[in-house]
Design an enzyme around this catalytic site. Structure first.
Site, PDB file in Angstrom:
ATOM      1  CE  LYS A  29      -4.533  -0.944   0.188  1.00 41.30           C
ATOM      2  NZ  LYS A  29      -5.600  -0.216  -0.513  1.00 41.30           N
TER       3      LYS A  29
ATOM      4  CG  ASP B   9     -10.168  -1.938   5.755  1.00 38.40           C
ATOM      5  OD1 ASP B   9     -11.030  -1.817   6.634  1.00 38.40           O
ATOM      6  OD2 ASP B   9     -10.408  -1.829   4.542  1.00 38.40           O
TER       7      ASP B   9
END
Length: 392
Positions: free
Chosen positions: A75, A119
């Site tokens: 990410k 998340d």
């Protein structure tokens, strides 16, 4: 009982969305910046011959993102490029942006605060980027988030908390608080008026795809025939698929988009095929925490809608099965530590090839000659749950 639904597409029936924003020229800008970041190295592309033989395909390639920047997930590629591009514009920098040019330009200035909802993996990447650049980060997580993922974010120096909301409502909370406090929102979910930073995040993920294309080329490997990509809001899947279309033209791999059945907004939008995006609300209780998103990203939906060949909604056991497959290895394959969201591709591929979904296998033209590309998007970001699933 296994729960799986799928929607198939015929290539060309939904036109050809513009993928120019994911061209090699565009992605190279992000990749060149990433190459200047501390600890950068292309992540491994491993060939799993044992797994391929076991499940009955010609080859399985797996991109292992647990090795990215020491953060155990891919990410940071998106958040770091979005922040770099924002800072370039804000600071009025000219030419190619690098880690050193940003650090120099930021020296002596009041730190900027970046806020995001996550998340786990995206927030950790934003917090890491802010820290190495000497800036600040605030990170919100949806209810039910693992304590380990929260502490991993705090370890990067960010202010972080778990909210009482689901992912999409946590995004809205971050957007509101960011606006009220003058913080910069770094989110891969897009909406009208908020599309530039999500687009940069998508382009940042393209570095991963560019690495794959170059690794296959340098090793003399053929273009994969099949590609399995995780959904979530769709930013990662849209980035990789768009890059593959740009790289390979009409010969891009047959592509399947996968989501947990508790958070399958992309599948629902594709299955409805009515020109609208379809949301999932509520708790979205799935072990695939990184994919527990209920609203598709508008920046990449046209790419997914145009070029994906199949959309699959699957249960948590599909991901768990993939974790065990990769964690215990087959033959002489290396062990791949892949988390819940990372391993769903391996689990789904095995289920399709096992004969349980013969219609889908035939529709995807999966057979003993297929060359399948998987991306393990994360390692064991929740180690307790990983051990429970893989080792019992």
């Amino acid at each position: 009982m296994e729960q799986m639904q799928y929607c198939l597409r015929t290539r060309g029936e939904h036109g050809r969305a513009d993928t120019a924003f994911l061209s090699r020229e565009q992605i190279k800008k992000a990749a060149s910046f990433h190459a200047t970041l501390p600890g950068y190295a292309p992540t491994p592309l491993v060939k799993l011959d044992g797994l391929a033989k076991e499940i009955g395909v010609g080859a399985v390639y797996l991109k292992d993102e647990s090795k990215r920047f020491g953060l155990n997930a891919f990410k940071a590629l998106g958040g770091s490029w979005a922040i770099a591009d924002y800072l370039k514009d804000t600071l009025g920098l000219e030419g190619e942006v690098t880690f050193d040019t940003l650090r120099t330009a930021l020296a002596g200035r009041e730190p900027i605060t970046f806020i995001t909802a996550t998340d786990g993996n995206h927030g950790r990447g934003v917090a890491w980027t802010a820290r190495v650049l000497g800036q600040k980060a605030v990170v919100y997580m949806p209810k039910g988030s693992a304590a380990e993922r929260l502490e991993n974010i705090r370890a990067q120096g960010a202010q972080a908390k778990i909210t009482e909301y689901n992912y999409d409502d946590t995004v809205r909370l971050a957007a509101r608080d960011g606006e009220e406090n003058g913080w910069v929102l770094v989110q891969d979910t897009a909406w009208p008026g908020y599309e530039t930073i999500p687009t940069r995040i998508v382009q940042g993920y393209g570095t991963l795809a560019l690495e794959i294309v170059e690794q296959l080329r340098d090793r003399g490997e053929d273009v994969p025939t099949h590609l399995f990509l995780q959904g979530g809001v769709g930013s990662f899947a849209g980035a990789v698929l768009g890059c593959m279309v740009e790289a390979y033209g009409k010969d891009y791999p047959i592509t399947t988009i996968m989501e947990p059945n508790k958070a399958d907004c992309i599948y629902r939008s594709a299955a409805a095929d009515d020109g609208k995006l379809h949301f999932v609300t509520g708790d979205m209780d799935t072990i695939m925490a990184g994919l527990a998103c209920g609203e598709p990203c508008t920046v990449v939906w046209p790419v997914l809608n145009s070029y994906a060949d199949a959309f699959v909604s699957c249960d948590d056991e599909t991901a768990a099965e993939g974790m065990r497959l990769l964690g215990k290895s087959a033959g002489d394959d290396p062990v791949v530590i892949s988390g819940e969201s990372g391993a769903v591709g391996a689990g789904l591929l095995e289920r399709i090839m096992s004969g349980r979904h013969e219609e889908l296998r035939r529709a995807l033209k999966l057979n003993e000659t297929s060359r399948v590309l998987l991306v393990s998007t994360e390692g064991d970001t929740d180690r307790e749950n990983y051990r429970k699933i893989v080792f019992g």
